[in-house]
Design an enzyme around this catalytic site. Structure first.
Site, mmCIF file in Angstrom:
data_model
loop_
_atom_site.group_PDB
_atom_site.id
_atom_site.type_symbol
_atom_site.label_atom_id
_atom_site.label_comp_id
_atom_site.label_asym_id
_atom_site.label_seq_id
_atom_site.Cartn_x
_atom_site.Cartn_y
_atom_site.Cartn_z
ATOM 1 C CG HIS A 25 15.297 -13.928 -1.116
ATOM 2 N ND1 HIS A 25 15.263 -15.179 -0.530
ATOM 3 C CD2 HIS A 25 14.749 -13.076 -0.212
ATOM 4 C CE1 HIS A 25 14.729 -15.076 0.677
ATOM 5 N NE2 HIS A 25 14.412 -13.806 0.892
ATOM 6 C CG ASP A 33 -11.691 -32.121 -8.195
ATOM 7 O OD1 ASP A 33 -11.105 -31.075 -7.867
ATOM 8 O OD2 ASP A 33 -11.130 -33.038 -8.814
ATOM 9 C CD1 TRP A 40 10.142 -7.011 -3.419
ATOM 10 C CD2 TRP A 40 8.239 -7.840 -4.236
ATOM 11 N NE1 TRP A 40 9.124 -6.529 -2.658
ATOM 12 C CE2 TRP A 40 7.932 -7.023 -3.124
ATOM 13 C CE3 TRP A 40 7.183 -8.486 -4.905
ATOM 14 C CZ2 TRP A 40 6.623 -6.810 -2.680
ATOM 15 C CZ3 TRP A 40 5.886 -8.276 -4.452
ATOM 16 C CH2 TRP A 40 5.611 -7.454 -3.359
ATOM 17 C CB SER A 100 -0.769 -19.487 -13.002
ATOM 18 O OG SER A 100 -0.853 -20.250 -11.828
ATOM 19 C CB SER A 101 -2.444 -15.856 -9.601
ATOM 20 O OG SER A 101 -1.088 -16.141 -9.437
ATOM 21 C CG HIS A 124 -1.503 -3.515 1.376
ATOM 22 N ND1 HIS A 124 -0.483 -3.429 2.291
ATOM 23 C CD2 HIS A 124 -2.551 -4.052 2.038
ATOM 24 C CE1 HIS A 124 -0.907 -3.856 3.456
ATOM 25 N NE2 HIS A 124 -2.163 -4.239 3.332
ATOM 26 C CD GLU A 158 0.867 -11.370 -3.981
ATOM 27 O OE1 GLU A 158 -0.216 -11.425 -4.573
ATOM 28 O OE2 GLU A 158 1.647 -12.334 -3.890
ATOM 29 C CE1 TYR A 160 -3.955 -8.398 6.182
ATOM 30 C CE2 TYR A 160 -3.255 -6.525 4.895
ATOM 31 C CZ TYR A 160 -3.470 -7.120 6.116
ATOM 32 O OH TYR A 160 -3.180 -6.444 7.264
ATOM 33 C CB SER A 170 -8.802 -19.807 12.115
ATOM 34 O OG SER A 170 -8.283 -18.500 12.015
ATOM 35 C CG HIS A 206 0.685 1.340 3.455
ATOM 36 N ND1 HIS A 206 -0.370 0.671 4.012
ATOM 37 C CD2 HIS A 206 1.406 0.400 2.818
ATOM 38 C CE1 HIS A 206 -0.278 -0.603 3.720
ATOM 39 N NE2 HIS A 206 0.787 -0.797 3.009
ATOM 40 C CG HIS A 207 3.590 -0.312 -0.024
ATOM 41 N ND1 HIS A 207 4.438 -1.211 0.557
ATOM 42 C CD2 HIS A 207 2.345 -0.787 0.185
ATOM 43 C CE1 HIS A 207 3.740 -2.204 1.084
ATOM 44 N NE2 HIS A 207 2.457 -1.965 0.877
ATOM 45 C CB THR A 242 -5.012 -7.173 11.508
ATOM 46 O OG1 THR A 242 -5.276 -6.729 10.173
ATOM 47 C CG2 THR A 242 -3.892 -8.178 11.473
ATOM 48 C CE LYS A 293 -9.155 -12.669 10.052
ATOM 49 N NZ LYS A 293 -8.909 -13.704 9.112
ATOM 50 N NE ARG A 308 13.699 -3.046 1.199
ATOM 51 C CZ ARG A 308 12.419 -3.166 0.831
ATOM 52 N NH1 ARG A 308 11.542 -2.227 1.134
ATOM 53 N NH2 ARG A 308 11.993 -4.218 0.191
HETATM 54 C C1 HEM Z 1 -1.368 -4.678 10.485
HETATM 55 C C2 HEM Z 1 -1.068 -4.969 9.294
HETATM 56 C C3 HEM Z 1 0.007 -4.278 8.439
HETATM 57 C C4 HEM Z 1 0.342 -2.966 8.353
HETATM 58 C C5 HEM Z 1 -0.285 -1.825 9.110
HETATM 59 C C6 HEM Z 1 1.404 -2.857 7.376
HETATM 60 C C7 HEM Z 1 2.030 -1.686 6.989
HETATM 61 C C8 HEM Z 1 3.042 -1.595 6.069
HETATM 62 C C9 HEM Z 1 3.607 -0.391 5.570
HETATM 63 C C10 HEM Z 1 3.171 1.006 5.979
HETATM 64 C C11 HEM Z 1 4.593 -0.696 4.687
HETATM 65 C C12 HEM Z 1 5.435 0.253 3.858
HETATM 66 C C13 HEM Z 1 6.733 0.517 4.501
HETATM 67 C C14 HEM Z 1 7.707 1.207 3.573
HETATM 68 O O1 HEM Z 1 8.018 0.678 2.495
HETATM 69 O O2 HEM Z 1 8.176 2.289 3.942
HETATM 70 C C15 HEM Z 1 4.659 -2.118 4.633
HETATM 71 C C16 HEM Z 1 5.557 -2.818 3.848
HETATM 72 C C17 HEM Z 1 5.461 -4.149 3.591
HETATM 73 N N1 HEM Z 1 4.569 -5.013 4.184
HETATM 74 FE FE1 HEM Z 1 3.218 -4.549 5.639
HETATM 75 N N2 HEM Z 1 1.703 -4.080 6.926
HETATM 76 C C18 HEM Z 1 0.855 -4.972 7.530
HETATM 77 C C19 HEM Z 1 0.797 -6.320 7.298
HETATM 78 C C20 HEM Z 1 1.538 -6.980 6.357
HETATM 79 C C21 HEM Z 1 1.355 -8.349 6.004
HETATM 80 C C22 HEM Z 1 0.304 -9.256 6.588
HETATM 81 C C23 HEM Z 1 2.273 -8.641 5.079
HETATM 82 C C24 HEM Z 1 2.533 -9.953 4.349
HETATM 83 C C25 HEM Z 1 2.135 -11.117 4.704
HETATM 84 C C26 HEM Z 1 3.044 -7.459 4.827
HETATM 85 C C27 HEM Z 1 4.069 -7.372 3.920
HETATM 86 C C28 HEM Z 1 4.749 -6.236 3.607
HETATM 87 C C29 HEM Z 1 5.798 -6.159 2.631
HETATM 88 C C30 HEM Z 1 6.287 -7.281 1.729
HETATM 89 C C31 HEM Z 1 6.261 -4.859 2.639
HETATM 90 C C32 HEM Z 1 7.458 -4.286 1.889
HETATM 91 C C33 HEM Z 1 7.315 -4.097 0.467
HETATM 92 C C34 HEM Z 1 8.594 -3.601 -0.150
HETATM 93 O O3 HEM Z 1 8.931 -2.429 0.023
HETATM 94 O O4 HEM Z 1 9.275 -4.385 -0.821
HETATM 95 N N3 HEM Z 1 2.577 -6.460 5.637
HETATM 96 N N4 HEM Z 1 3.705 -2.647 5.474
HETATM 97 CU CU LIG Z 2 1.116 -2.618 2.223
#
Ligand code: HEM
Ligand SMILES: [Cu+2]
Lengths: 815, 112
Positions: free
Chosen positions: A80, A110, A145, A175-176, A259, A261, A263, A274, A308-309, A334, A337, A456
């Site tokens: 998923h 094009d 994932w 591809s990407s 990360h 990614e 964005y 926008s 931060h992850h 951000t 925006k 989770r």
């Molecule tokens: C203000 C902007 C953002 C901040 C400060 C932020 C911060 C964070 C932080 C600190 C984590 C890690 C949490 C953890 O695993 O303990 C996280 C996880 C995640 N964030 Fe964000 N994030 C932001 C925007 C976004 C955006 C725009 C997306 C996607 C469109 C996104 C997608 C994700 C995903 C997929 C994870 C989890 C990854 C995983 O553990 O599988 N975040 N974010």
């Molecule tokens: Cu991140």
């Protein structure tokens, strides 16, 4: 005063949807069609990922449930996530919206490389099918994932599941990268005359930055995946502690990609919003320049926040503090925006249609997700939230409530342009409310459950935790959302079956795509527009630019588009992609298939190279217009080389990290031979001299001399490879194999990949040399030699770094 | 804009070779000398304390020469440099960041 807009639709032969039969879609290189293919494919995968999600929700609806087994649950949450990220949101944002809207918005006929565009699509499709075929052979991938090591090592996850996942992702990465390289070059080099960077639609800005992020983010992931595949297939120990390595290396490589990614998933959505918010607020976008800079800044900072992850992995206080700070800083652009969107709606005269509803919901939901993001940017807090449903809530708000809602807004917005048909507003509002309510019912309670301790990635939970109520509530919400998606699909089908009634400019739009018929003709613009300001089309319709609007028609671009030459369709992209898929299949099934695949890839590349007579010529010269100051292919080549630098940087970084940490010898210090390598280095440097002489000869028109220099260059390349073969065999005899110690695996991988590049370079140059016998590389196609040369010199400079960093600095350990 | 672009276009398409054979050969000689210096530095014990910075300077110079002259960045449109430069910098950033963070994480190497 109004300008004459061609309101009559282009039907029949010139409408891009109508030209040719079904088979013509297989060989199409039209960006609009490729966009449609991306869209359909992604929606298909969204259906699959959605079904997986609903099944998981049924399983979680009650405590101690046994609807799905733990094993199946693991496969579903893995696929998923992987599907939604790599096969839905990313290809929708870049592949679909990027293709459908970006070239039209910049006034191009094009993308820069139409066949490469088709190639990206086919690789994407085959890669996706390859990965999903895992379910047919013993179950789907099941390691998440994020595929954390060392769970993904063969010892912990035997079987082929993770193999499909890792190799599939490598294929999808190709591809990407190709797709984004194409978009990058297109935006840099193909904008209509007068469209400066600060006049580009914000959507285009976002696609530009997202493309750059793909180019810098995927190489580290690819390297991480290559290590994983090596660990699994040939028993290296990149991620296992038994040899002194650490699984944490994977986390770094994955999140250096991961990360940026997120964005990559978010920026196209920002871009769409926008466009739709100003359009339906009937106001220009508030703070265009701030928006453009914020986009660029987000792209830049997003490369320095990956840690931060990993707060829970014990990086230490300094790294934690640095990543925490950079993460909080990224919230600033951000926030700018969000502020701009809100300010744009202020006092607006709203058009309350479905597209606008989705856009507003995006702003609110994305902000909620962004705020929780700032919460876990704080390490102390993150230790509580990490691994809990709170994180699941966060990223669903930013990706689902954010990107997906923005995409729905964008589909409603551009649908009339793409299809020439309108979508029903009543069905639209219905699917909006169902999806919006369902979404918030499903994901908002996850904040509560997460803070209440629910982890989770667990397939069930005990009744004693009191999590049952919210879980049941979420499951109901998920089904409401599912019904909403169904209504959306019905709305699409209903619209497709209706009569074509969309005018060219149904929303009174601001950007160039609304200045051409709906659906657009194959060549998009009968006359390439001249741009004098941002909101180019608005100015044409309502503004002062009217008077000064020059007729931009080139002599060959006659009125009505007759005599516009569009490149012919090509069979090679799909062929090449099939070859690449065979390489992957062979790796798992039967190695011989791999070689067949490689051969097909090689032949298809040659076919593609020489397919058009203009190979290696200056196109801008031939077209005679002044819109393209640079040669697109050369921009592409340099971009490719830049992206490759990140590939080698990841390999070199790994070598340096593991340097001196071997548990058994012989190590670099004891075994590397400086005299032999010094000779090889000299050989490679001289080959660069011959290469540059070859190019100069071709540019002068002295084909014979040029060919001889090419042979010389390739010959020296072979000498270098011979030296390497000698060195490798010698080390092998002394017991240093890939599996022996950290030095062995990192050294062979880094130097081996460099050698592979040399080999490809030799093949490339020899191909050119032999082609020149047939008169296929005359003076006017000297550029063909230049591209090969750039690649060759790149291989040389990588070696300059390797030589001093790996060979000469080996005396100093831990450096 | 379009006049500026047109002049850039003219620049891009100047047929004059970007450097003479002589220059290319001279660069090759310099590259060889720098490589010999690197190897010399490797073998001479007195240079050991500054080996790393010295090698970085020398190989950096080689790198720059090839990129500027053989890959023509010195002569071509600066947009190419603007593309390659930042990507290369990010590459260096990755290497350094990984080294620092993981060195801290893994502690002192066993053989040190
Ligand atoms: C203000 C902007 C953002 C901040 C400060 C932020 C911060 C964070 C932080 C600190 C984590 C890690 C949490 C953890 O695993 O303990 C996280 C996880 C995640 N964030 Fe964000 N994030 C932001 C925007 C976004 C955006 C725009 C997306 C996607 C469109 C996104 C997608 C994700 C995903 C997929 C994870 C989890 C990854 C995983 O553990 O599988 N975040 N974010
Ligand atoms: Cu991140």
């Amino acid at each position: 005063m109004a300008v004459a807009i061609p309101q009559e639709a282009v039907r029949g032969r010139e409408n891009y949807l109508r030209e040719g039969g079904l088979l013509s879609w297989l060989i199409t290189i039209d960006h609009k069609r490729i966009g449609v293919l991306y869209g359909l494919t992604s929606l298909g995968f969204m259906g699959l990922a959605g079904i997986e999600a609903l099944l998981m929700r049924i399983q979680l609806a009650q405590p101690d449930n046994h609807f799905l087994s733990a094993d199946v649950y693991n496969q579903f949450f893995t696929m998923h996530g992987t599907t939604m990220i790599f096969l839905v949101i990313m290809p929708l944002g870049l592949g679909f919206f990027g293709n459908v809207a970006m070239p039209l918005q910049i006034g191009a006929r094009d993308v820069a490389f139409p066949r490469l565009n088709a190639l990206s699509y086919w690789i994407f499709l085959f890669g996706a099918l390859f990965m999903y075929s895992s379910f047919l052979f013993g179950g789907g991938p099941d390691a998440g994932w994020f595929g954390y090591a060392n769970l993904t090592e063969r010892f912990f996850t035997p079987g082929t599941r993770v193999d499909f996942w890792a190799i599939g992702l490598i294929i999808l990465g190709f591809s990407s990268i190709l797709g984004s390289l194409n978009f990058f070059v297109t935006i840099v080099n193909m904008r209509a005359p007068g469209m400066t960077f600060m006049r580009m639609p914000i959507f285009v800005w976002n696609i530009l930055v997202a493309s750059i992020l793909v180019l810098v983010a995927f190489p580290p992931l690819t390297v991480g995946l290559i290590f994983l595949v090596m660990d699994r297939f040939i028993g290296t120990h990149f991620y296992s502690t038994v040899a002194g390595a650490t699984p944490i290396l994977w986390q770094h490589l994955f999140w250096i990609f991961g990360h940026p990614e997120v964005y990559i998933l978010a920026l196209p959505a920002f871009g769409i919003i926008s466009e739709t918010i100003p359009c339906f607020s009937r106001k220009p976008l508030f703070g265009y320049a701030a928006m453009a800079y914020a986009t660029a800044l987000i792209g830049f900072i997003s490369y320095g926040v990956w840690g931060h992850h990993m707060f829970a992995s014990g990086m230490g206080p300094i790294a934690d503090a640095a990543f925490s700070l950079s993460t909080m800083i990224i919230a600033i652009p951000t926030g700018i925006k969000v502020y701009s969107w809100v300010a744009t709606t202020w006092g607006g005269d709203f058009v309350k249609n479905t597209s606008f509803y989705y856009a507003l919901a995006f702003v609110i939901q994305f902000t909620i997700g962004g705020l929780t993001g700032v919460m876990h940017a704080q390490p102390a807090m993150d230790l509580q939230q990490n691994g809990s449903y709170f994180i699941v809530a966060h990223f669903h708000y930013v990706i689902g409530g954010g990107s997906l809602f923005a995409f729905l807004s964008g589909i409603y917005y551009w649908w009339p342009k793409m299809t020439g048909k309108m979508m029903d507003e009543r069905l639209g509002k219905l699917n909006f409310w169902l999806i919006c309510i369902g979404f918030n019912m499903t994901f908002f309670p996850m904040h509560i459950l997460g803070l209440g301790g629910m982890p989770r990635r667990v397939y069930t939970y005990g009744a004693g935790f009191h999590w049952a109520f919210w879980n049941m509530f979420e499951t109901v919400g998920a089904f409401v959302m599912g019904v909403g998606i169904l209504v959306f699909v019905i709305a699409i089908i209903q619209s497709l079956m209706s009569a074509e009634t969309a005018v060219a400019d149904p929303w009174d739009g601001r950007t160039l795509e609304w200045s051409i018929p709906s659906p657009p003709p194959i060549y998009n613009f009968a006359e390439i527009p001249h741009v004098h300001s941002k909101d180019a089309f608005w100015e044409m319709k309502h503004g002062r630019a009217q008077e000064s609007r020059q007729p931009a028609a080139q002599p060959e671009h006659g009125a009505g588009g007759h005599g516009i030459h569009m490149p012919a369709p090509s069979l090679f992209p799909i062929l090449l992609a099939a070859g690449l898929a065979l390489v992957g299949i062979g790796a798992i099934a039967w190695l011989r298939i791999t070689f067949v695949g490689v051969l097909i890839v090689y032949l298809a590349i040659i076919g593609m190279g020489f397919e058009y007579g203009t190979y290696g010529e200056h196109p801008s010269k031939e077209r005679g217009d002044d819109a393209f100051p640079l040669d697109s292919r050369k921009v592409g080549m340099w971009t490719f080389i830049g992206s490759e630098s990140l590939f080698f940087a990841s390999l070199i970084g790994t070598y340096m990290v593991y340097k001196g940490r071997d548990l058994v010898g012989p190590t670099a210090k004891e075994i590397l031979e400086i005299p032999l390598t010094s000779f090889s280095t000299f050989v490679l440097l001289m080959s660069s001299l011959l290469m540059v002489l070859a190019l100069a000869a071709f540019e002068r028109g002295n084909i014979r001399a040029g060919r001889n220099w090419l042979f010389g260059t390739a010959g020296l390349g072979c000498v270098f490879l011979g030296g390497q073969a000698y060195e490798f065999t010698k080390f092998f005899r002394e017991g240093v194999t890939l599996q022996h110690n950290l030095f062995g695996q990192t050294f062979y991988t880094l130097v081996g990949f460099h050698g592979l590049h040399v080999l490809l370079g030799v093949i490339w140059l020899l191909t050119l040399a032999f082609a020149s016998f047939k008169g296929m590389v005359p003076k006017k196609r000297a550029l063909a030699v230049e591209f090969g040369g750039l690649y060759w010199h790149f291989v040389d400079i990588v070696w300059i770094v390797i030589f001093s960093l790996i060979y000469l600095m080996d005396k100093v350990t831990g450096a | 804009m379009s006049t500026a672009q047109a002049s850039e276009l003219a620049h891009e398409h100047e047929e004059a070779p970007r450097a003479s054979t002589r220059v290319y050969v001279e660069i090759a000689v310099v590259l060889t000398v720098l490589t010999v210096l690197e190897i010399w530095a490797f073998y001479v014990p007195a240079v050991q304390p500054i080996l790393i910075p010295l090698l970085m300077v020398l190989s950096g110079a080689k790198f720059a020469l090839v990129v500027m002259f053989y890959m023509h960045l010195k002569f071509d449109h600066r947009a190419y440099t603007a593309i390659f430069g930042p990507l290369l910098t990010l590459g260096a950033f990755i290497v350094i960041a990984l080294m620092i963070i993981l060195a801290y994480f893994l502690g002192a190497p066993p053989t040190a």
